[in-house]
Design an enzyme around this catalytic site. Structure first.
Site, PDB file in Angstrom:
ATOM      1  N   HIS A   1      -1.902  -7.625   2.669  1.00 17.33           N
ATOM      2  CA  HIS A   1      -1.783  -8.230   4.004  1.00 17.33           C
ATOM      3  C   HIS A   1      -2.871  -7.810   4.989  1.00 17.33           C
ATOM      4  CE1 HIS A   1       0.382  -4.970   6.426  1.00 17.33           C
ATOM      5  NE2 HIS A   1       0.447  -4.480   5.210  1.00 17.33           N
TER       6      HIS A   1
ATOM      7  N   GLN B   1      -7.661  -0.403   3.925  1.00  6.97           N
ATOM      8  CA  GLN B   1      -8.382  -1.013   5.056  1.00  6.97           C
ATOM      9  C   GLN B   1      -9.781  -1.479   4.687  1.00  6.97           C
ATOM     10  OE1 GLN B   1      -7.259  -1.904   7.939  1.00  6.97           O
ATOM     11  NE2 GLN B   1      -5.296  -0.845   8.031  1.00  6.97           N
TER      12      GLN B   1
ATOM     13  N   ASN C   1      -7.590   3.537   9.245  1.00 10.82           N
ATOM     14  CA  ASN C   1      -6.970   2.382   9.895  1.00 10.82           C
ATOM     15  C   ASN C   1      -7.139   2.375  11.412  1.00 10.82           C
ATOM     16  OD1 ASN C   1      -5.207   4.584   8.842  1.00 10.82           O
ATOM     17  ND2 ASN C   1      -3.779   3.797  10.372  1.00 10.82           N
TER      18      ASN C   1
ATOM     19  N   SER D   1      -3.869  -3.187  -0.507  1.00  7.69           N
ATOM     20  CA  SER D   1      -2.741  -3.936   0.056  1.00  7.69           C
ATOM     21  C   SER D   1      -3.213  -5.329   0.433  1.00  7.69           C
ATOM     22  CB  SER D   1      -2.204  -3.200   1.287  1.00  7.69           C
ATOM     23  OG  SER D   1      -1.158  -3.943   1.874  1.00  7.69           O
TER      24      SER D   1
ATOM     25  N   GLY E   1       0.820  -1.207   0.000  1.00  6.04           N
ATOM     26  CA  GLY E   1       0.000   0.000   0.000  1.00  6.04           C
ATOM     27  C   GLY E   1       0.855   1.260   0.000  1.00  6.04           C
ATOM     28  N   THR E   2       1.965   1.222   0.704  1.00  5.64           N
ATOM     29  CA  THR E   2       2.825   2.413   0.792  1.00  5.64           C
ATOM     30  C   THR E   2       3.331   2.812  -0.595  1.00  5.64           C
ATOM     31  OG1 THR E   2       3.488   1.824   3.026  1.00  5.64           O
ATOM     32  CG2 THR E   2       4.970   3.298   1.828  1.00  5.64           C
TER      33      THR E   2
ATOM     34  N   THR F   1      11.468  -7.063 -11.207  1.00  5.35           N
ATOM     35  CA  THR F   1      10.903  -8.417 -11.317  1.00  5.35           C
ATOM     36  C   THR F   1       9.779  -8.599 -10.304  1.00  5.35           C
ATOM     37  OG1 THR F   1      13.030  -9.220 -12.053  1.00  5.35           O
ATOM     38  CG2 THR F   1      11.476 -10.884 -11.268  1.00  5.35           C
TER      39      THR F   1
ATOM     40  N   CYS G   1       4.425   6.515  17.775  1.00  6.18           N
ATOM     41  CA  CYS G   1       5.664   6.485  18.528  1.00  6.18           C
ATOM     42  C   CYS G   1       6.803   6.961  17.636  1.00  6.18           C
ATOM     43  CB  CYS G   1       5.922   5.070  19.013  1.00  6.18           C
ATOM     44  SG  CYS G   1       6.904   5.032  20.489  1.00  6.18           S
TER      45      CYS G   1
END
Ligand code: PLP
Length: 375
Positions: A198, A176, A146, A196, A69-70, A234, A321
């Protein structure tokens, strides 16, 4: 262990892993090779492209695979913005993979504006139209947040835009929401969409950018001609195959997943609201079926997170953080929460392996942590 952090990442569905395995062993050919092994890999990528495109009602010719996604967000933004006389708008609650590239181009002279959100985290069409300028090239508003799970009504924003004279390109980050709510790319009216793998029980390190053919999209890195030249390098074959399978399953099982997660979430929220001092963020607006963010009066989110972790429960906090300094979540502060409230937030994001017993146990542990802290 109880895993309630599916918006961070989801475990790979065993059926996805099974689909991927031959492409890590038997079918290892480079998809660009013309021999039979290469052709087998190319066919597998074409199938995956169709599976992912189908999930969001797009054409497979309108999809390039990326490393996640990034990268898809970076390609959507930087691949469209090519002149620093252009103006770009993004919502205050965007993911850092949208916010940071735009902050970076602002330092190169681009006019970058922030779309404020209301107390529920939504952008309203009136605010959007008030901020659009004649030179607005791009607008980026995420489909689902998210942290809070809040869904934006993208179609209402794109319709409002169409009613104005603006020819701005609309991008939505659907990382999301894809696989969790029905999506029809064309009906939504966006020209660019990020996905994305995952977050929908597929492997990490693979995503996609969907683009309307009218968008003059340019590659942001140079190399071989893979993925229409838009994403040279690739292809991550096994991961792409896994993404395809995960998308196929998400589409097939969308309604049963929705019913299951909704009932689990309702059970969770009923119990949470019975604990004194807890309120649900954006409780009354449309949210993802698996996501609940809460703020807890007088509590510290990081502390609750660590206590939960000690008891084998994985959740996320509502803080960012950076450099070891815990800062309040920019999403919550954009919605008007003060620093103390934002630092008291935790996020529970459910998944298909979770059970009612886990929900009950989580609420019990949380109530205990709060009670012992207050004592
Ligand atoms: C809304 C949103 N956009 C983009 C991303 C980045 O996706 P990836 O992890 O595939 O790079 C995430 C990941 O957490 C996300 O939640």
């Amino acid at each position: 262990m109880i895993y309630f952090d599916h918006n961070a990442t989801s475990p790979i569905d065993p059926r996805v892993l099974e689909a991927m395995q031959p492409y890590l062993t038997t079918f290892y050919g480079n998809p660009s090779s013309t021999h039979r092994l290469g052709r087998a890999s190319r066919t597998a990528i074409d199938t995956a492209r169709e599976q992912v495109a189908k999930l969001i009602g797009a054409e497979s010719a309108e999809l390039v695979f990326t490393s996640g996604g990034t990268e898809a967000n970076n390609l959507a933004l930087i691949g469209v913005l090519n002149d620093n006389k252009q103006h770009v708008l993004y919502a205050a609650t965007e993911h850092p993979s949208v916010k940071d590239p735009l902050t970076s181009i602002a330092s190169k002279g681009f006019d970058v504006g922030l779309l404020t959100v209301n107390a529920s985290g939504q952008v309203c069409a009136k605010e959007l139209l008030a901020q659009v300028k004649p030179n607005t090239r791009l607008i980026s508003v995420m489909h689902a947040n998210n942290e809070t799970g809040v869904l934006q009504n993208i179609a209402s924003l794109t319709q409002a835009l169409q009613g104005s004279n603006s020819d701005a390109i609309f991008h939505t980050d659907a990382v999301q929401s894809a696989g969790k709510v029905p999506i029809q790319f064309t009906q939504m009216g966006a020209q660019l969409m990020t996905l994305s793998s995952h977050k929908l029980y597929g492997p990490k390190g693979v995503g996609a950018l969907i683009f309307d053919k009218s968008v003059p999209l340019q590659a942001i890195q140079r190399g071989g001609g893979q993925e229409l030249g838009l994403r040279p390098g690739t292809e991550n074959l096994a991961a792409i195959v896994g993404f395809g399978k995960a998308a196929e399953l998400a589409l097939q099982e969308l309604s049963q997943r929705t019913v299951f997660l909704l009932s689990l979430k309702e059970r969770l929220e009923r119990q949470l609201l019975a604990i004194k001092g807890i309120s649900i963020v954006a409780e009354s607006v449309d949210r993802l079926v698996n996501t609940t963010q809460i703020v807890v009066d007088g509590m510290d989110g990081e502390m609750m997170l660590m206590q939960m972790d000690r008891q084998g429960i994985c959740i996320s906090g509502g803080s960012a953080c950076a450099s070891r300094v815990v800062a309040p979540s920019p999403v919550l502060t954009a919605m008007g929460y003060d620093k103390e409230q934002a630092l008291s937030a935790i996020r529970i994001s459910l998944g298909m392996q979770n059970t009612e017993a886990e929900v009950d146990q989580f609420c019990h542990v949380l109530a205990d942590i709060i009670a012992s802290y207050r004592l």
